[in-house]
Design a protein around this motif. Structure first.
Motif, short mmCIF file in Angstrom:
data_model
loop_
_atom_site.label_atom_id
_atom_site.label_comp_id
_atom_site.label_asym_id
_atom_site.label_seq_id
_atom_site.Cartn_x
_atom_site.Cartn_y
_atom_site.Cartn_z
N LYS A 27 0.85 -1.18 0.00
CA LYS A 27 0.00 0.00 0.00
C LYS A 27 0.88 1.23 0.00
O LYS A 27 1.72 1.41 0.90
N ASP A 201 -1.16 2.39 7.34
CA ASP A 201 -2.54 1.94 7.48
C ASP A 201 -2.99 1.26 6.19
O ASP A 201 -2.96 1.86 5.12
N GLY A 202 -3.39 0.03 6.32
CA GLY A 202 -3.88 -0.69 5.15
C GLY A 202 -2.87 -1.60 4.49
O GLY A 202 -3.21 -2.31 3.54
N ASP A 203 -1.62 -1.59 4.94
CA ASP A 203 -0.61 -2.49 4.38
C ASP A 203 -0.36 -3.62 5.37
O ASP A 203 0.28 -3.44 6.40
N TRP A 204 -0.86 -4.80 5.04
CA TRP A 204 -0.77 -5.93 5.96
C TRP A 204 0.66 -6.41 6.18
O TRP A 204 0.98 -7.05 7.18
#
Length: 223
Positions: A27, A201-204
């Motif tokens: 992300k 936020d949003g990058d696993w």
């Protein structure tokens, strides 16, 4: 008497630290474009990368146009980094080796160095007598491997610059070639690399440990 030339000694393990920092960001933050000076150094690292016989059998296309990158995303498994990043590097290899391409690079070498060398000219003739006669697909695959060397240099430079770079093979090469008009230029896409800055936020993957085989399982020494 010969003179020994030694490279400057690095002051720290800065490059290794940056390599440990980097990962294939999943992300990217669209609000954080990569500064052009950093992109320029990343591109220069790719240009300076070593290639077989010094032929440099590929070109680098830097795509910033949002509409073009959106079209590329559609044929690349909808990978968001292509449009969320600010730059997309497309490494496009020669579709084959020709006498003209080989001669151009050998002539450039002679021009830059200011002299001709018998051994070098003999080597030119050896390549001319073999490469152009090979199957075009064999030549493309060889050229594509050289492009991968340059991509690795770009990834290293990006890490050093604190820029996230995600190498991708997940795209339709024929459709990418069509979008960029590569076949008309004697090129075929090999690999692509979006550049950007990670969005936590949003990058696993962002906080997960880097996984590599232990050194003893990776390196064998013959003494």
């Amino acid at each position: 008497m010969s003179t020994t030339v030694t490279a400057p000694t690095p002051s720290s393990d800065a490059l290794i630290e940056r390599m440990n920092w980097r990962y294939a960001a999943k992300k990217m933050d669209p609000a954080q474009p990569v500064p052009e000076d950093k992109v320029a150094r990343i591109v220069e690292a790719a240009r300076l990368a070593p290639t077989s016989s010094g032929l440099q059998p590929f070109e680098l296309i830097v795509v910033t146009n949002p509409e073009v990158r959106a079209r590329i995303r559609e044929i690349a498994w909808n990978q968001a980094q292509i449009t969320d990043g600010s730059h997309l590097l497309v490494f496009a290899a020669w579709d084959t080796y020709t006498a003209e391409r080989i001669n151009t690079m050998f002539d450039l070498t002679n021009q830059v160095r200011g002299f001709t060398n018998e051994g070098w000219e003999n080597y030119r003739q050896m390549l001319l007598s073999s490469y152009p006669q090979r199957d075009a697909e064999v030549n493309f695959q060889h050229a594509a491997r050289q492009a991968y060397i340059a991509m690795s240099a770009a990834l290293l430079a990006a890490a050093f610059e604190g820029v996230d770079a995600t190498p991708m093979e997940g795209f339709d090469p024929a459709k990418l070639d069509e979008i960029l008009g590569l076949r008309a230029r004697g090129l075929r896409s090999a690999v692509i690399v979006p550049l950007g800055h990670r969005q936590v936020d949003g990058d696993w993957l962002v906080n997960l440990p880097k996984v590599r085989r232990p050194l003893e399982q990776f390196v064998s020494e013959l003494r």
